[in-house]
Every structure is written in structure tokens, then in C-alpha cells.
Design a protein around this motif. Structure first.
Motif, mmCIF file in Angstrom:
data_model
loop_
_atom_site.group_PDB
_atom_site.id
_atom_site.type_symbol
_atom_site.label_atom_id
_atom_site.label_comp_id
_atom_site.label_asym_id
_atom_site.label_seq_id
_atom_site.Cartn_x
_atom_site.Cartn_y
_atom_site.Cartn_z
ATOM 1 N N MET A 1 0.779 -1.143 -0.047
ATOM 2 C CA MET A 1 -0.025 -0.041 -0.166
ATOM 3 C C MET A 1 0.894 1.244 0.005
ATOM 4 O O MET A 1 0.674 2.158 -1.069
ATOM 5 N N ASN A 2 1.781 1.319 1.000
ATOM 6 C CA ASN A 2 2.718 2.449 1.131
ATOM 7 C C ASN A 2 3.482 2.617 -0.312
ATOM 8 O O ASN A 2 3.726 3.694 -0.824
ATOM 9 N N GLU A 3 3.956 1.506 -0.773
ATOM 10 C CA GLU A 3 4.786 1.564 -1.980
ATOM 11 C C GLU A 3 3.935 1.999 -3.062
ATOM 12 O O GLU A 3 4.603 2.836 -4.070
ATOM 13 N N ILE A 4 2.715 1.670 -3.408
ATOM 14 C CA ILE A 4 1.797 2.340 -4.464
ATOM 15 C C ILE A 4 1.524 3.648 -4.091
ATOM 16 O O ILE A 4 1.621 4.591 -5.186
ATOM 17 N N PHE A 5 1.197 4.046 -2.956
ATOM 18 C CA PHE A 5 1.151 5.481 -2.563
ATOM 19 C C PHE A 5 2.267 6.107 -2.968
ATOM 20 O O PHE A 5 2.316 7.502 -3.438
ATOM 21 N N ARG A 6 3.654 5.671 -2.580
ATOM 22 C CA ARG A 6 4.653 6.394 -2.862
ATOM 23 C C ARG A 6 5.002 6.479 -4.301
ATOM 24 O O ARG A 6 5.252 7.651 -4.662
ATOM 25 N N THR A 7 4.654 5.623 -4.998
ATOM 26 C CA THR A 7 4.890 5.544 -6.432
ATOM 27 C C THR A 7 4.105 6.702 -7.041
ATOM 28 O O THR A 7 4.671 7.666 -7.901
ATOM 29 N N MET A 8 2.645 6.669 -6.872
ATOM 30 C CA MET A 8 1.975 7.698 -7.451
ATOM 31 C C MET A 8 2.093 9.126 -6.903
ATOM 32 O O MET A 8 2.066 10.098 -7.736
ATOM 33 N N HIS A 9 2.665 9.006 -5.784
ATOM 34 C CA HIS A 9 3.273 10.607 -5.119
ATOM 35 C C HIS A 9 4.291 11.044 -5.792
ATOM 36 O O HIS A 9 4.272 12.170 -6.385
ATOM 37 N N THR A 10 5.222 10.197 -6.286
ATOM 38 C CA THR A 10 6.334 10.571 -7.019
ATOM 39 C C THR A 10 5.899 10.954 -8.507
ATOM 40 O O THR A 10 6.350 11.869 -8.877
ATOM 41 N N ILE A 11 5.011 10.297 -9.000
ATOM 42 C CA ILE A 11 4.826 10.597 -10.332
ATOM 43 C C ILE A 11 3.910 11.700 -10.338
ATOM 44 O O ILE A 11 4.339 12.576 -11.206
ATOM 45 N N LYS A 12 3.118 11.940 -9.285
ATOM 46 C CA LYS A 12 2.346 13.239 -9.430
ATOM 47 C C LYS A 12 3.311 14.329 -8.984
ATOM 48 O O LYS A 12 3.315 15.302 -10.039
ATOM 49 N N GLY A 13 4.192 14.300 -8.366
ATOM 50 C CA GLY A 13 4.993 15.291 -8.098
ATOM 51 C C GLY A 13 6.071 15.760 -9.102
ATOM 52 O O GLY A 13 6.289 16.933 -9.901
ATOM 53 N N SER A 14 6.531 14.729 -10.015
ATOM 54 C CA SER A 14 7.773 14.929 -11.091
ATOM 55 C C SER A 14 6.962 15.306 -12.336
ATOM 56 O O SER A 14 7.560 16.224 -12.931
ATOM 57 N N ALA A 15 5.559 14.951 -12.502
ATOM 58 C CA ALA A 15 4.617 15.416 -13.567
ATOM 59 C C ALA A 15 4.365 16.895 -13.464
ATOM 60 O O ALA A 15 4.291 17.675 -14.097
ATOM 61 N N ALA A 16 4.257 17.318 -12.101
ATOM 62 C CA ALA A 16 3.835 18.732 -11.948
ATOM 63 C C ALA A 16 4.986 19.417 -12.101
ATOM 64 O O ALA A 16 5.096 20.478 -12.546
ATOM 65 N N MET A 17 6.326 18.930 -11.568
ATOM 66 C CA MET A 17 7.267 19.728 -11.986
ATOM 67 C C MET A 17 7.495 19.949 -13.496
ATOM 68 O O MET A 17 7.925 21.055 -13.717
ATOM 69 N N MET A 18 7.355 19.082 -14.159
ATOM 70 C CA MET A 18 7.437 19.231 -15.656
ATOM 71 C C MET A 18 6.247 20.061 -16.333
ATOM 72 O O MET A 18 6.224 20.304 -17.489
#
Lengths: 684, 147
Positions: free
Chosen positions: A44-61
Motif C-alpha cells: 500500500m505504501n509502495e503504491i502510494f509512494r509511486t503515485m506520489h512521486t509520479i504526481k510530483g515529477s509530472a507537476a514539476m514538468m
């Protein structure tokens, strides 16, 4: 309009690579948890983390569509994580998750193509939100979305101490409001700060710490205030105007009357909004710890390194065996000792560089899990995919190359190979329908095979079909089983009466075969009727440094890879046979082995004719054996195979049996032979 | 793409490297030329057209050689000490072109250039030399080495 924030082009490669990687990992976890029928806390944490990272880097881009989609998925998991007892429709959840992952992957692929607009994920997002609502409804009524009460605050700045007493007159204050669609305004704000740094001096921002967990919500609620000094206010305003997701910006004047903004609760405590801001930060730190030991490097740098090492190996050879040294006479004990040391070191260097490029085939195999899962859902075949030898390491370029062929073959196995459950029961098959992917080495080749325990192929059916399609080139009775099965991979050949979503057009396998052949690989089909079929891919280990035996034919130097050579010998006349059709053979251990004169094969007029004077080299590969005749052996050596220059690429040199060329230590050039092709073209 | 570059050249002019093959003056655009070298040892590659005598080792790189006389259908020639190999490049394609001898580098202006009306031919334009009044054929590098 560019798809992503200007100035971020340099980050694009990294973004695509990392996000692609994360999505792969996400798929893995989803597959596993779906099978285990339970999502553990770690996953659960892993999925959460993954989505969060994607969200963050996509937002950065500046890719707001990707980041909002990731955000929606993150929200879903937030609900599950907060309340593990929540009940929900599992298959539907996975369907949504896989759809999201696919959409994100698709978007990644198209990101560099300016002509394809950003995909609108709002429909999918709406579905996810709807699902989330259902879940929330099922559990305890979730806290109503808080935070909106601040919107009516009007001219209230929302932050303390934006305007201090006695502030420098030159400091300009701007208020920036990000659009609602912007998932991580703090990320955008950081990017903006960086851009601002070039034209202005930022004195202070509100919220003060843009990295803080609460920054997102603060900016969303109260806007972002930037205090700066600059020589050109127009430039700054222009920059604000161009920045992504900025809904509005305005210059704020210091209020005449020093009115203390209302003393609200500190921002940190207000974060009970749907976004789990503080919870996000904690898991984000974790992956960094164990990823420090890994380093991602651009592949072309590795290619360059490999090239260089190869050149060093060759140059070393030319230094050590330089004629100057050999002709000088005298005692070379010390030189020889150093030369041996050097050789050891370069050999080791070569091994290390090769090993850097080696990755386990599991990366290619894992992707098939997904293919099989999707097909199971659609076709209801309940196929189990198993792996053997997935830790087998192969060159990175091969793994990349395997993805497409594997996908076609696995689809083919599930769709054509495996029968429907009823049919299996009728045939008395009790074992579960299984597709097995296995990997291993065989001499200098990587062997990847895909075996199914399905219906197998009916030879007579294949033959009839081949006849109908006009693929036969000789009488029916002369076809071996192997040849018949290999019709399956011929163009336009499909025994499936129905065309399905996955296969049946008879195009896929043909393309697979051609793509494999391009890199010197082979596709072999075998089958037992009623018991299943096996598709085997053999690809040469992409070792650009090969051991060869070099021979002269006339003035031309050829090199034969040692791996295809059985033995080299001188021949006596009594072993020579010439049949009535002009075919030539050499008796070798009681068998007549076809003789191929390299001089004749390559039309080299000054080649040696007399078989007793030339040298015979017995070569063998999977299907064939032949004896190649050359004038003389020059030496055994290691060479770096280089493809022929681009100008010669249309001249069918590969088909004629020349796989590339190589520059030797003395500067001369040798041609690397492909024994398989020579046999194919000579022994028809 | 090659077409565009050529068009540009007839309008802008520029520097050309002139050389002689079978008593005729030809030229490459100087921007296509990477090197001029003595003729090195050439390694024969079987099954290639006869205008490709083989490949050379150019500082560790294998580069194909094109015999300009054979490519243009002129009689064979015993290349001598004055003969040269001009290394040219067009996109990913690189080749060494064997010529009788290299002449000069000339600067040409659009007024000297007459475009070959036949599209995509090996000789893309005809140039009248300002110094010698020679007729110079500017070769289409891409077409010469790849087609």
C-alpha cells in the motif's frame, strides 16, 4: 504550446525514464496484490509512494494531466490506507488502476511528440473519483472537505507579516493564484522561483517554506505571495504570465492601514483537507535510502565505454605484437612480463564493462504478467504464467529487443495455444493451463522459449493451409515436421478461423521473425499435437568482441567466429568427392560433408583451387554442417565486430554471409563471416 | 532534404573544393568535405558493385571507397602519387571518393551557378569558374555515395 514547462527539456529524459520505471514497478505490485487478493501495508505504501512521486515529477514538468490523474489514484489509496476495513469492488478497483497505469504509460510514450496533444484524462479521473465516493460512502462518512471556508476571506492576505514596517520601498509584492487543476502548486512555485532567480532577487515568499508539507494547501487556499526586488518589473510580470497553471497574478500594494490579518489557526493544523499532506512526506524519504547504491546512466555512454574498451583491447594487441619489438632482438623478459600484466587488466576491464550492461531478462518477462492477466480477464482462459531462469543476464540491448517478440509469442500462446476451459476438460487435461517462459544460455546464444500446454498444432491442418496460401516450394511429402511447424511464422499465415483482438491476422509472427533476424536471431517453432507448442528465440549474446580464426582467401582476409568452428585440417585428395551435379564433398569421419570454397562463394579469382594446398575448416550450427575452404590460416585473435558502413547497407552483404568488419591491430581490415548465412545461401 | 540544401547553394553560393576526374572539373561543397588524404590501402569487399573498390581504415573507422571514374562511367585510371581520396559526408553516410587530383578551393557567387534542371541528378549544378572560366560540375554528395 509546448507540452511542458519551458526550461525543463533537459529533465525530460530523466522524467520519462524514472516514471516509466515506477509504472513498471507499480504494475508488478498490482499484479501481485491482485493475485494474493490482499494489499499489505508495505504494498500500500509502495503504491502510494509511486503515485506520489509520479504526481510530483509530472507537476514539476508542468504535465498537469498526468499529475491530476496520479493524484486521483493517490486519493483512492488514501482512503484504503486510512481505513483498512473499507469494503469495495476489487475487480473494478484493479480495472481502474490498470487503466490509469496504461494511460500514464501511453502519455509517456507520446510526450516527446509535439504533434500529439496532452491527453485529457478527465473521464478516467471522474470514474476514479466516483469510485472513491462509493468507497467513502461504504466506510464511515468521511470528514467533509474542509478548507473552503477560507475562500471568502477576500482581501485578507491569509499570512502573517506580509508587509513589515519599514520595509524597503523597492520590494515589490506579487500575489499569484494557481488554477484549481494544478495538483502541486508548491512544485510549480519552486520551478517559478528558479526561473525568477535569473531576473530578480526574491526576498521572501509566503508560505515561507515551499518545501513544507502544508505548502500545497496554503498556496491553493491563500495564493502565493512573492516579495522581490528587480530591475525590470515587466520581465517578471511576463514570466508570471507565461508560467504554467498560473490563473492570475497581481501586484499587491502595502495596505495603508496596518491591519493585522485575522489570527487564524496555524496553517499546519488546518490540513484536514482531503489531501493527506503530512502523510505524504514520510514515505517519500524511504526509497531514497536504499536507492543510493544504484546509479542510472545513459545507455549511449555505456556504448561509448564499450567501444573504447574494445579499441583498447585491439590497440593493446598491436602494441604487444608490434613488429618493431619482434625485430629488435635482445632480451624482452621484462617487457613480456608487463605485457602479460596489461593483458590481464584489459581482460578484466572488458569483463566489467560487459557486466555493467547485463540485466536480468526478468524485466522483459515481468511485463508479460500483465499481458496474460489482461487476456485472462477478456478471454476467460485462466492461464498461469510461470518463469524459468528469469535471472539469466543478457545485454541491455537484447532485453529491449525482446519485449515485442515476447509479447507476440505470449499472446499467441494464450490465444491460439491454450484451449478454452471446457475444451481442456473434454480433452481430459487436468493440469492447469500454463504458459512457461524460460531463459538460458546455449553456447554463444541466449535461448528464450515460450511453452504452452495447450492444444498443440495439427500438422495436416497446417499443411492444408500452407498449400492453400501457396507457400509450398517442394512436394508435400518432402516437408519435415520442423519445416511444417515453421509455416506458422510465415507472412499471412493464421490458422485461427476468427480474428480476435489479440491475434489471428497472421502478421505478428512474421514481423517478430524479421525483427529477430535483423539482429542475427532466430525463431524456431516446435509442437506436439494435443500437448502444446514451443516457440524458441535464439539471439547471439551481443558481445561485440568475438574470438575469431582469421583466414586469407586471395588478397582478402576473412574471420570466422570460433564458436562456429569444429576443427581445421589439411585435406588429402582421397577424401574429396564430386557428384554428378557438381556438388563437392569431403569425407569427414565417415560422412560426406558439403564443401564450400570461400573463393568461389565470394567470387575471388585469385583464391587457391587445389584442395590439398588450402585449409579446410569444419563449421557447424544448429541445422547444418559444412566445410569451408580458405587459402591459409593467418591467426587466432579477438576482434571487435563493426557493422558495415551505412553506404553499404543496401548491398545485401549480410545475406551473402558477411556480418560486419573489423579493424585489426596493424590497421588492416578483416571481414567477419556469418557461417550460417554462407551455408544457407550455398547449400540450397 | 538534400534538395533544399542544393537549392540554397545555388542562391547563396559558397566555397567549393574542385578536383579533376577524367579531365573534367568537378566539385564538392566544402561543407560536405571532411578530409583529403593520400590513397591508403584499400580492403576489397566481395559482392559490392565495381565502383566500390573496398573499404579503408580511417583512424579506426571503416569507410567505404567510391571510385569516381567507375561511378561516372569513365575509363579506368592508374591512380598515382598525385591522386587523392576526398572524404565526404552527407548525413549518416560517409565515403572516400577517389579522384585523379585535387585542384583548389574556390568561392562562388550565385551569378556563377546554373542549376541542373533535372531534379535529383548526380551533378546538381554547373558553375563557371571565375578564375579559369572552367565549367565545374557540382556533385550531389548524397546521391553520389548512396544511390
Amino acid at each position: 504550446m509546448p507540452k511542458f514547462e519551458s526550461g525543463m527539456e533537459g529533465m525530460l529524459d530523466m522524467f520519462v525514464f524514472e516514471t516509466g520505471d515506477l509504472l513498471e514497478k507499480l504494475d508488478d505490485i498490482l499484479m501481485r496484490t491482485e493475485q494474493e487478493d490482499a494489499i499489505g501495508t508495505d504494498d500500500m505504501n509502495e503504491i502510494f509512494r509511486t503515485m506520489h512521486t509520479i504526481k510530483g515529477s509530472a507537476a514539476m514538468m508542468g504535465l498537469s494531466n498526468m499529475s491530476t490523474l496520479a493524484h486521483a489514484v493517490e486519493d483512492l489509496f488514501f482512503i484504503i490506507r486510512e481505513d483498512p476495513t473499507v469494503t469495495y469492488d476489487k475487480p473494478a478497483l484493479y480495472e481502474l488502476l490498470f487503466a490509469s497505469s496504461d494511460n500514464l504509460k501511453y502519455e509517456l510514450e507520446n510526450i516527446q511528440d509535439e504533434s500529439i496533444p496532452l491527453t485529457d484524462f478527465s473521464e478516467l479521473e471522474a470514474k476514479i473519483h466516483a469510485f472513491a465516493e462509493v468507497m467513502k460512502g461504504g466506510s464511515a462518512p468521511a470528514a467533509p472537505a474542509g478548507g473552503s471556508d477560507k475562500e471568502s476571506a477576500g482581501e485578507d492576505f491569509g499570512y502573517d507579516g506580509i508587509f513589515e514596517d519599514g520595509e524597503d520601498e523597492n520590494i515589490l509584492t506579487y500575489k499569484i493564484v494557481y488554477s484549481q487543476a494544478c495538483a502541486m502548486p508548491s512544485m510549480r512555485a519552486l520551478v517559478l522561483m528558479r526561473a525568477l532567480g535569473k531576473i530578480a532577487k526574491v526576498v521572501k515568499t509566503f508560505p515561507v517554506d515551499l518545501d513544507a508539507d502544508s505548502a500545497d494547501d496554503d498556496i491553493a487556499e491563500k495564493g502565493l505571495y512573492i516579495k522581490l526586488t528587480t530591475g525590470s518589473a515587466e520581465k517578471v510580470e511576463e514570466l508570471f504570465g507565461d508560467a504554467l497553471n498560473v490563473e492570475s497574478f497581481k501586484r499587491v500594494e502595502k495596505p495603508k492601514k496596518e491591519e493585522k490579518p485575522k489570527e487564524e489557526a496555524a496553517p499546519e493544523q488546518k490540513v484536514q483537507a482531503p489531501k493527506p499532506a503530512p502523510a505524504k512526506a514520510a514515505p517519500k524519504k524511504a526509497p531514497e535510502k536504499h536507492e543510493q547504491a544504484m546509479l542510472s546512466v545513459k545507455l549511449d555512454k555505456l556504448d561509448r565505454l564499450l567501444d573504447l574498451v574494445a579499441e583498447i583491447v585491439i590497440t593493446e594487441g598491436s602494441v604487444i605484437s608490434s613488429p618493431d619489438i619482434r625485430n629488435a632482438g635482445g632480451n624482452f623478459d621484462r617487457f613480456n612480463k608487463s605485457a602479460r600484466e596489461l593483458k590481464k587488466l584489459t581482460d578484466e576491464l572488458q569483463d566489467v564493462v560487459m557486466s555493467i550492461r547485463m540485466v536480468p531478462v526478468s524485466t522483459a518477462f515481468q511485463k508479460m504478467n500483465r499481458v496474460v492477466r489482461d487476456m485472462n480477464t477478456k478471454l476467460g482462459k485462466n492461464v498461469t504464467l510461470t518463469f524459468v531462469g528469469q535471472e539469466t543476464e543478457v545485454d541491455k540491448s537484447i532485453v529491449d529487443l525482446l519485449n515485442d517478440p515476447l509479447m507476440h509469442i505470449v499472446r499467441n500462446a494464450v490465444d491460439h495455444g491454450i484451449e478454452m476451459p471446457e475444451e481442456r476438460a473434454a480433452a481430459g487435461k487436468t493440469e492447469p493451463a500454463t504458459v512457461t517462459l524460460s531463459a538460458g544460455y546455449d553456447s554463444s546464444e541466449v535461448v528464450i522459449s515460450c511453452r504452452d500446454n495447450g492444444a498443440g498444432m495439427d500438422k495436416s491442418k497446417l499443411m492444408a493451409k500452407a498449400k492453400k496460401n501457396g507457400l509450398l516450394t517442394k512436394p508435400e511429402s518432402e516437408y519435415t515436421d520442423k519445416e511444417i511447424y515453421n509455416f506458422v511464422v510465415a507472412a499471412g499465415f493464421s490458422t485461427n478461423e476468427k480474428i480476435t483482438e489479440y491475434s489471428g491476422r497472421g502478421v505478428g509472427m512474421d514481423v517478430v521473425k524479421q525483427n529477430l533476424e535483423k539482429v542475427g536471431g532466430k525463431l524456431i517453432v516446435d509442437s506436439v499435437f494435443g500437448e502444446g507448442s514451443t516457440f524458441t528465440i535464439r539471439i547471439p549474446l551481443s558481445l561485440s568482441i568475438v574470438d575469431v580464426m582469421s583466414v586469407d582467401v586471395g588478397q582478402t582476409n576473412f574471420s570466422i567466429p570460433i564458436t562456429s568452428i569444429n576443427e581445421a585440417f589439411s585435406c588429402t585428395r582421397d577424401r574429396y568427392i564430386k557428384d554428378a551435379d557438381g556438388n563437392e564433398f569431403i569425407m569427414q569421419r565417415g560422412e560426406a560433408v558439403p564443401l564450400i570454397r570461400l573463393g568461389k562463394h565470394f567470387s575471388i579469382s585469385e583464391a587457391e583451387d587445389d584442395i590439398t594446398k588450402g585449409i579446410m575448416i569444419e563449421c557447424e550450427n544448429v541445422n547444418n554442417r559444412a566445410i569451408l575452404m580458405a587459402d591459409r590460416i593467418t591467426l587466432d585473435q579477438q576482434v571487435v565486430v563493426k557493422p558495415f558502413p551505412a553506404v553499404l547497407s543496401d548491398m545485401k552483404l549480410k545475406e551473402a554471409g558477411m556480418s560486419g568488419c573489423s579493424v585489426l591491430g596493424d590497421g588492416s581490415i578483416t571481414i567477419i563471416l556469418d557461417v550460417q548465412e554462407i551455408m544457407n545461401s550455398s547449400l540450397k | 532534404m538534400a534538395e533544399e540544401v542544393k537549392q540554397d547553394f545555388s542562391q547563396t553560393g559558397g566555397q567549393i573544393l574542385t578536383f579533376i576526374s577524367d579531365e573534367k572539373v568537378y566539385a564538392f561543397k566544402i561543407t560536405d568535405v571532411t578530409d583529403i588524404i593520400e590513397i591508403p590501402e584499400i580492403t576489397f569487399i566481395p559482392r559490392t558493385p565495381d565502383y566500390i573498390p573496398g573499404v579503408i581504415n580511417l583512424r579506426g573507422k571503416v569507410v567505404p571507397v567510391i571510385d569516381l571514374r567507375r561511378k561516372l562511367g569513365s575509363p579506368d585510371f592508374e591512380y598515382d602519387a598525385k591522386s587523392c581520396m576526398i572524404l565526404v559526408e552527407s548525413g549518416v553516410y560517409q565515403a572516400g571518393v577517389l579522384v585523379d587530383r585535387v585542384n583548389d578551393v574556390e568561392n562562388v557567387i550565385p551569378a556563377q551557378i546554373a542549376q541542373n534542371p533535372v531534379k535529383d541528378s548526380t551533378e546538381s549544378c554547373f558553375i563557371t569558374s571565375s578564375a579559369t572560366k572552367d565549367r565545374i560540375s557540382l556533385l550531389n554528395t548524397r546521391k553520389l555515395i548512396k544511390d
